[in-house]
Design a protein around this motif. Structure first.
Motif, PDB file in Angstrom:
ATOM      1  N   VAL A  52     115.086   6.982  14.331  1.00  0.00           N
ATOM      2  CA  VAL A  52     116.267   7.107  15.195  1.00  0.00           C
ATOM      3  C   VAL A  52     116.849   5.731  15.505  1.00  0.00           C
ATOM      4  O   VAL A  52     118.066   5.527  15.469  1.00  0.00           O
ATOM      5  N   ALA A  61     120.512   4.300  14.663  1.00  0.00           N
ATOM      6  CA  ALA A  61     121.400   3.832  15.731  1.00  0.00           C
ATOM      7  C   ALA A  61     121.867   2.404  15.478  1.00  0.00           C
ATOM      8  O   ALA A  61     123.002   2.038  15.808  1.00  0.00           O
ATOM      9  N   THR A 101     123.480   8.472  13.458  1.00  0.00           N
ATOM     10  CA  THR A 101     122.262   9.226  13.692  1.00  0.00           C
ATOM     11  C   THR A 101     121.542   9.423  12.356  1.00  0.00           C
ATOM     12  O   THR A 101     122.028   8.979  11.312  1.00  0.00           O
ATOM     13  N   GLU A 126     118.682  15.048  20.930  1.00  0.00           N
ATOM     14  CA  GLU A 126     118.645  13.604  20.712  1.00  0.00           C
ATOM     15  C   GLU A 126     118.844  13.251  19.245  1.00  0.00           C
ATOM     16  O   GLU A 126     119.589  12.316  18.914  1.00  0.00           O
ATOM     17  N   THR A 184     122.607  13.950  18.312  1.00  0.00           N
ATOM     18  CA  THR A 184     123.665  13.215  19.017  1.00  0.00           C
ATOM     19  C   THR A 184     123.362  11.737  19.196  1.00  0.00           C
ATOM     20  O   THR A 184     124.270  10.948  19.438  1.00  0.00           O
ATOM     21  N   GLY A 185     122.100  11.364  19.102  1.00  0.00           N
ATOM     22  CA  GLY A 185     121.731   9.979  19.355  1.00  0.00           C
ATOM     23  C   GLY A 185     121.492   9.673  20.817  1.00  0.00           C
ATOM     24  O   GLY A 185     121.166   8.537  21.183  1.00  0.00           O
ATOM     25  N   ASN A 222     128.726  14.524  19.865  1.00  0.00           N
ATOM     26  CA  ASN A 222     128.902  14.263  18.434  1.00  0.00           C
ATOM     27  C   ASN A 222     129.829  15.345  17.872  1.00  0.00           C
ATOM     28  O   ASN A 222     129.376  16.427  17.509  1.00  0.00           O
TER      29      ASN A 222
END
Length: 640
Positions: free
Chosen positions: A115, A119, A124, A223, A226-227, A255
């Motif tokens: 992740v 980022a 993502t 998570e 969408t990050g 997102n």
């Protein structure tokens, strides 16, 4: 290197023997209960991971009992997506008794690392990969839940992805058997887990069950897609309050590239009421794989209205409370490692009043908008829907969700064809029945439908359903996962790694795939004759596709004893550098030859080192190196 530096290196890097056979080599990570180290099993000559309970916790009998239960519980689990437990026991250390668990060593990266890397590149990990990982985690949980074991701490940090893409769930350190809720280990009001992924019932100190894990998976999927996390705050108490009281954001609002089906899956998984979530991990995994197979609907209910709610449930659903939870509602005793004990929610009456007005204001606005949108439909359909208000007497039990609705398609999944026909008749819909591949436990049941459940459909329209023809009788034992469900010509490719070539061919035949043995590959981690690599990996592919596998020829026969970790992993582009420190010059040269590396030798004096022993290396051990590259070593010449 001066004498002081030599002494410090020697004193700090000496391996420690655990359980009389496991040589601790390097730290891998640390959690709330234990630390994990890479180690060498001197008996079986393999690399393992040793998990040792923190010394300060080992003095607490309840923590030692929980740690012991972890070993017993996880050792009984056998699944390709669960880190295997090999051994457990106790040993004596400088701080007293040390309890340890020996697990398989997973060559790969943690999910947070993936992740973070994504980022750092401004994005993502990608929706397809996020869904694949989440489905694999759910597969692991489905196995543990069948054994009556709830993980209770699902989060990205407890998920590893191997070099070949296999997902591994680990750290069942606070897992607890469902039937053990009444034991002495139960502490009323105790919250175990990680706040960012904790279910509302755990935050309230209530018992956790399999649906609590599903909530945590929902947070993780949010998570990954969408990050960001669904709930964040400046304090643990703030995050827990949101889990209990506030609706999560819509993933696509964070997102916009996400399809509506992801919004629905996350919404259902993050329902505050466990009864409104997916009934089990398999159901959520199936829903995710329908997205990857192209079955996701393009229009779903908004996440703040979970799609599983029936008309009767809607009438009896509780309205949002007019006051935030008080300290009597949320009784929390945090883990000692959090350093928080019995925190308080403090809100003045004025804040509570504003909160209440906002809740009722949004509710009233929503009702007005809903009435405006639905009024034409209600008016146009009033003449022919008047008689449908009388409940159909058949709409009970398995057919309770089949009552007519102008906006929602019933869920036919799991029904028999006869039940599906009755359900469609009650709902005023028509059915087109199709057959498909399936699993033996799903024979003669509906495994897919189109449009998907809870999508809009007009009265009298035709829906398609697919009825499973059952599974292959050979799909038992370690071939059970070879039995796949076909959805719109797509299947989820089984994992062939670790199977013999003959068994892999049977597995491919069960899955209706074509298997091609592309060749052999030297792989120290896979016994000779077993599949070491496959392309494509475990992912959604077209039914009838060709899958290539490479069979391991085993490792170098010289890689035993001291040289057991010298054999490089041929399936990895950049294998780990061996641990040359403490080896003799002769062993170091043999190790480099086994690992297909070159040595550049230097000599240094050493007060505390025996002459001829390696005291330092560059790159350091376990660093990724290119095959054929050069490693520098410094050899002690003894006392000057």
């Amino acid at each position: 290197m001066d004498t002081g530096e030599t002494e410090q290196l020697h004193a700090g890097a000496l391996p420690r023997m655990v359980g009389g056979r496991y040589v601790v080599q390097a730290p891998l990570g640390e959690g709330g209960m234990a630390s994990v180290h890479r180690a060498h099993d001197s008996v079986l000559g393999r690399t393992v991971a040793v998990k040792m309970l923190h010394a300060e916790l080992a003095r607490d009998r309840s923590f030692r009992e929980r740690f012991r239960r972890e070993a017993q519980a996880v050792a009984a689990l056998s699944h390709p997506n669960i880190v295997a437990v090999h051994d457990s026991g106790e040993d004596s250390g400088d701080a007293g008794v040390v309890q340890f668990i020996v697990m398989e060593y997973v060559q790969g990266r943690s999910l947070p690392e993936l992740v973070r890397d994504a980022a750092s590149e401004g994005g993502t990990i990608g929706l397809d990969r996020a869904l694949e990982i989440t489905a694999s985690v759910l597969d692991a949980l489905a196995c543990s839940h069948r054994q009556g074991l709830v993980h209770r701490d699902i989060k990205p940090a407890n998920v590893m992805v191997t070099d070949d893409g296999t997902v591994k769930v680990m750290d069942f350190g606070i897992a607890r058997a469902l039937e053990s809720e009444a034991t002495s280990m139960t502490r009323t009001g105790t919250v175990l887990g990680t706040p960012l992924y904790l279910s509302p019932e755990q935050a309230l100190g209530k018992p956790a069950d399999a649906r609590s894990d599903i909530y945590s998976v929902g947070c993780m999927l949010f998570e990954l897609a969408t990050g960001t996390l669904p709930f964040t705050g400046e304090s643990t108490m703030s995050v827990l309050y949101q889990h209990v009281q506030e609706a999560p954001p819509i993933p696509s609002s964070v997102n916009p590239s996400l399809p509506p089906a992801v919004d629905v899956i996350v919404a259902r998984a993050l329902s505050k009421d466990p009864a409104e979530r997916y009934p089990d991990a398999k159901a959520m995994a199936d829903a995710i794989r329908r997205i990857t197979a192209g079955q996701a609907s393009t229009r779903q209910l908004p996440p703040h209205e979970p799609p599983t709610v029936t008309a009767d449930q809607a009438r009896t659903r509780q309205l949002p409370p007019q006051e935030p939870p008080t300290t009597a509602d949320i009784r929390i005793t945090m883990s000692p490692r959090w350093g928080v004990n019995d925190p308080r929610l403090r809100r003045t009456g004025r804040v509570a009043l504003v909160y209440s007005l906002l809740v009722w204001g949004f509710a009233f606005a929503g009702l007005c908008v809903g009435a405006f949108v639905l009024l034409p439909e209600i008016t146009s359909g009033s003449s022919h829907d008047a008689g449908s208000r009388t409940p159909d007497p058949r709409a009970t039990g398995a057919l309770s969700g089949c009552s007519p609705s102008s906006w929602s398609v019933p869920s036919f999944t799991g029904m028999s064809p006869a039940e599906a026909r009755s359900c469609a008749e009650i709902a005023g819909l028509k059915l087109e029945e199709n057959s498909t591949l399936g699993r033996k436990q799903d024979k003669d049941t509906v495994v897919a439908q189109e449009p998907a459940a809870y999508q809009s459909a007009k009265s009298g329209s035709t829906l398609k359903i697919w009825v499973s023809k059952g599974g292959d009788p050979r799909a038992v034992g370690d071939l059970a996962n070879c039995e796949v469900e076909e959805s719109h010509g797509k299947i989820f490719n089984p994992t062939f790694k670790g199977m013999t070539a003959a068994k892999a061919r049977v597995c491919a035949d069960i899955a209706h795939l074509k298997l091609v043995e592309a060749g052999t590959v030297q792989d120290k981690r896979t016994p000779a004759g077993q599949v070491a690599k496959q392309e494509p990996g475990p992912e959604t592919i077209t039914a009838g596709s060709t899958v290539k596998v490479w069979v391991s020829s085993g490792g170098d026969p010289r890689a035993t004893g001291t040289l057991s970790d010298c054999d490089s992993d041929a399936t990895s582009d950049k294998p780990d550098a061996p641990h040359f420190v403490y080896m003799t010059v002769a062993d170091a040269r043999a190790c480099a030859d086994i690992a297909h590396l070159k040595l550049e030798e230097h000599t240094v004096p050493g007060e505390t080192w025996d002459a001829g022993k390696v005291v330092k290396q560059e790159p350091e051990s376990f660093a990724a190196v290119e095959p054929g590259s050069t490693v520098k070593i410094w050899i002690s010449s003894g006392k000057p």
